[in-house]
Design a protein around this motif. Sequence first.
Motif, PDB file in Angstrom:
ATOM      1  N   ARG A   8      -6.342  -1.418 -66.235  1.00 44.81           N
ATOM      2  CA  ARG A   8      -7.190  -2.383 -65.821  1.00 44.81           C
ATOM      3  C   ARG A   8      -8.246  -3.075 -67.136  1.00 44.81           C
ATOM      4  N   GLY A   9      -8.211  -2.537 -67.907  1.00 44.70           N
ATOM      5  CA  GLY A   9      -8.983  -2.828 -69.235  1.00 44.70           C
ATOM      6  C   GLY A   9      -8.320  -3.092 -70.087  1.00 44.70           C
ATOM      7  N   ALA A  10      -7.101  -3.276 -70.104  1.00 47.05           N
ATOM      8  CA  ALA A  10      -6.356  -3.883 -71.414  1.00 47.05           C
ATOM      9  C   ALA A  10      -6.742  -4.992 -72.141  1.00 47.05           C
ATOM     10  N   ASP A  11      -6.978  -4.653 -73.360  1.00 50.21           N
ATOM     11  CA  ASP A  11      -7.731  -5.870 -74.345  1.00 50.21           C
ATOM     12  C   ASP A  11      -6.318  -6.562 -74.978  1.00 50.21           C
ATOM     13  N   PHE A  12      -5.935  -7.738 -74.349  1.00 46.64           N
ATOM     14  CA  PHE A  12      -4.527  -8.536 -74.721  1.00 46.64           C
ATOM     15  C   PHE A  12      -5.289  -9.350 -75.916  1.00 46.64           C
ATOM     16  N   ASP A  13      -6.308  -9.298 -76.361  1.00 47.95           N
ATOM     17  CA  ASP A  13      -6.645 -10.195 -77.730  1.00 47.95           C
ATOM     18  C   ASP A  13      -6.551  -9.197 -78.727  1.00 47.95           C
ATOM     19  N   THR A  14      -6.652  -7.777 -78.713  1.00 47.11           N
ATOM     20  CA  THR A  14      -6.783  -7.001 -79.537  1.00 47.11           C
ATOM     21  C   THR A  14      -5.676  -5.979 -79.864  1.00 47.11           C
ATOM     22  N   ASP A  15      -5.127  -5.465 -78.645  1.00 43.14           N
ATOM     23  CA  ASP A  15      -4.143  -4.757 -78.483  1.00 43.14           C
ATOM     24  C   ASP A  15      -2.847  -5.201 -78.352  1.00 43.14           C
ATOM     25  N   PHE A  16      -2.709  -6.436 -78.260  1.00 37.81           N
ATOM     26  CA  PHE A  16      -1.493  -7.099 -77.697  1.00 37.81           C
ATOM     27  C   PHE A  16      -1.191  -8.239 -78.644  1.00 37.81           C
ATOM     28  N   LEU A  17       0.192  -8.722 -79.019  1.00 32.34           N
ATOM     29  CA  LEU A  17       0.526  -9.761 -79.565  1.00 32.34           C
ATOM     30  C   LEU A  17       1.008 -10.623 -78.707  1.00 32.34           C
ATOM     31  N   LEU A  18       0.659 -11.657 -78.662  1.00 35.30           N
ATOM     32  CA  LEU A  18       1.117 -12.957 -77.965  1.00 35.30           C
ATOM     33  C   LEU A  18       1.603 -14.118 -78.836  1.00 35.30           C
ATOM     34  N   ARG A  19       2.784 -14.422 -78.736  1.00 34.07           N
ATOM     35  CA  ARG A  19       3.331 -15.399 -79.429  1.00 34.07           C
ATOM     36  C   ARG A  19       3.610 -16.725 -78.511  1.00 34.07           C
ATOM     37  N   PRO A  20       3.614 -17.784 -79.345  1.00 36.36           N
ATOM     38  CA  PRO A  20       3.735 -19.059 -78.711  1.00 36.36           C
ATOM     39  C   PRO A  20       4.973 -19.410 -78.116  1.00 36.36           C
ATOM     40  N   ARG A  21       5.147 -20.192 -77.073  1.00 37.30           N
ATOM     41  CA  ARG A  21       6.399 -20.469 -76.697  1.00 37.30           C
ATOM     42  C   ARG A  21       7.292 -20.981 -77.614  1.00 37.30           C
ATOM     43  N   PRO A  22       8.673 -21.079 -77.365  1.00 36.58           N
ATOM     44  CA  PRO A  22       9.355 -21.479 -78.395  1.00 36.58           C
ATOM     45  C   PRO A  22       9.400 -22.999 -78.928  1.00 36.58           C
ATOM     46  N   GLU A  23       9.047 -23.789 -77.655  1.00 36.37           N
ATOM     47  CA  GLU A  23       8.860 -25.222 -78.043  1.00 36.37           C
ATOM     48  C   GLU A  23       7.633 -25.529 -78.585  1.00 36.37           C
ATOM     49  N   ALA A  24       6.698 -24.631 -78.725  1.00 32.20           N
ATOM     50  CA  ALA A  24       5.354 -25.149 -79.360  1.00 32.20           C
ATOM     51  C   ALA A  24       5.600 -24.668 -80.804  1.00 32.20           C
ATOM     52  N   ARG A  25       6.717 -23.760 -81.216  1.00 31.53           N
ATOM     53  CA  ARG A  25       6.672 -23.556 -82.562  1.00 31.53           C
ATOM     54  C   ARG A  25       7.482 -24.693 -83.419  1.00 31.53           C
ATOM     55  N   ARG A  26       7.835 -25.485 -82.692  1.00 34.08           N
ATOM     56  CA  ARG A  26       8.752 -26.626 -83.410  1.00 34.08           C
ATOM     57  C   ARG A  26       7.787 -27.759 -84.162  1.00 34.08           C
TER      58      ARG A  26
END
Length: 662
Positions: A644-662
């Motif tokens: 329940r306390g997962a730190d999504f800002d520190t412990d996880f890598l979130l990548r942009p959607r493919p269309e946002a990378r172009r």
Amino acid sequence: MSETSEVAQVDDVYWRDEYTPITEDDAFLERIVEEADLPSLLTALAALTGDHTLIPAELRPPLPPVDTTPPANGGMSEVAQARARELALPALKRVRDEGLTRPRLLEPEEARAIVDFITGGASAEDAALMMHELDLVAERPGTPTWHIDEVAPDRDFDVAVIGTGMSGIAAMYRLKQAGVRFVAFEKHPEVGGTWWANTYPGVRLDTPTFGYSFSFAQRADWPHAYAEGAEIEAYALEIVDRAELREHIELNTEVVSMTWDEATATWGLVVRRDGVERRRRFHAVIAATGQLEKPNVPEIPGQEDFRGVRMHSARWDHDVDLTGKRVAVVGTGASAYQIVPSIIDRVAHLDVFQRSGPWTVPAPNYHDRTPRALAWLSDHVPHYGQWFRFQMFWSARTGRLHTVVVDPEWDRTDSVSATNLRVREALTALMREQWADRPDMLDVVVPAYPPGGKRMLRDNGVWADALHREHAELVTSPIRMFTPEGIVTADGEQHPVDIVIYATGFKASDYLDPIVVTGSRGRTLEQHWNGDATAWAGVAVPGFPNLFLIQGPNTNYVVHGQFHFMIECGVGFTVEAIHQLLRRGAGSLEVEQEALDRLVAWIDRGNAERAWGQPQVRTWYKNSRGRVSQVWPYSHLEYWTLTRGADFDTDFLLRPRPEARR
């Protein structure tokens, strides 16, 4: 305070708005009160009537630590029990006389007061956790607080769920609540997972039935104290039907492979049905294949030359008639413990091949039906069965964990501490009674390893009784080879056999096998793990974005815990991870290697301090490298807090959607 409730308000597919009115006389009610579990009865009556004088602090159940057998009524003294009955009987009469047949939701303060009675004044963290299991509060942890139509109404996002056992059912249920589109693939003809596959004679739970249920499916009309396998399969089917999940399931469909496509941030799945393979694409995958799926069949020379029948307990062939046959059961774990007493009266001769004997804890009611008072109260007193389950859940949070903690100064190999030795002596005394006529067998039946080093089985005497029969033999010499007519052991003895039953468990560490899973770095999951499976909270693996394992590495319990709670925590994290993807407009999410390494180091330290982690203990909890890769060594609270306390800002890598990378 709410006086009534509607099904829509409560996150439980077994919720009842109306209970059966009480029409029985005072004498009958007096007998019921005498037989009832008093903490559950007082709690149910207080919640139903709003009369908190029924739960005074001095009657709080002490719930002492359980070494072997839990005490009745939560360990209440005789004086406290007498006082509890004095309070409960007139309250039960009031329920009858006033026609109180409808449960009512509780305001948070009242709910906390009642929780405090059961728990003896839980910490704020424990109390919050317990609200997850309490139907009578309007907003419960576990229920998604978001819906895709509000978070990302225009985004296409499809999830594949692999497997429809208990983990898959929980995943489907929560995804549906959040409005996320999903398809569940099930390779078998029906849902239920291990309970569909395991139909061997005697199959049943080895944990009390009321503790084997989801918070969102709190069934209270179980027929047996320890449910038979068919009852659990029926439970799975009923949840699917009540929650209207069947339309999302594709049966007889096997996932062959899955490959991550970085360009589209999707998983490409190859699925096979009726011999035809199709390709499907999903934005996330929830692997709910479980730990107890792939049978472990030992490789023994000469197996293929054996002319008789061989079958694994999880692949039982009901066309094979055991009557009058010479049968060998290989193994003495949980399935053997149930099979042997169930077939002993049918076979001509039974050889049980044992590597090490099991530790067993007394359970005189193992084959009994649900006690009369429990069944009657669950039907007539709103929410009594759920309160009974609630107390069982609380006591299971640590269970017998204190009995397996290693004392670093302890110098014996048959135990790990003074407490563990005390348990050993108590359980050995029980075996002495069962084998009083054969004291020579004690060296064979009493395990050499510490109690709790492996899963302890439930004992009501039928195992020892079966092995006492004249046509039964417990064989401890290792199997050397098969011959066309039977089995030869290391001591040279030949055992003529018609049928061999492998009760040898599962390849629990082979997660997702034989599915070929290829991640973002071009490596398969098998290559990535290289024999040592690890995952953050058993769920997330670096290099495998948007893949979530339920009941993955290090999520099993041995002497404590509740199976469904572990599943729900893993599913809860998964659904929140999907929420984060949608809310942030990200394309993928994966755990950082450093975060995983920290967690694994902590888990390994915990397992090293438990009986099952000791070098002298051989168990399927350890992988080929000797690391305990299956077991969670801590309590409910630690896993709840972690997921329940997962730190999504520190412990996880979130990548942009493919269309946002172009």
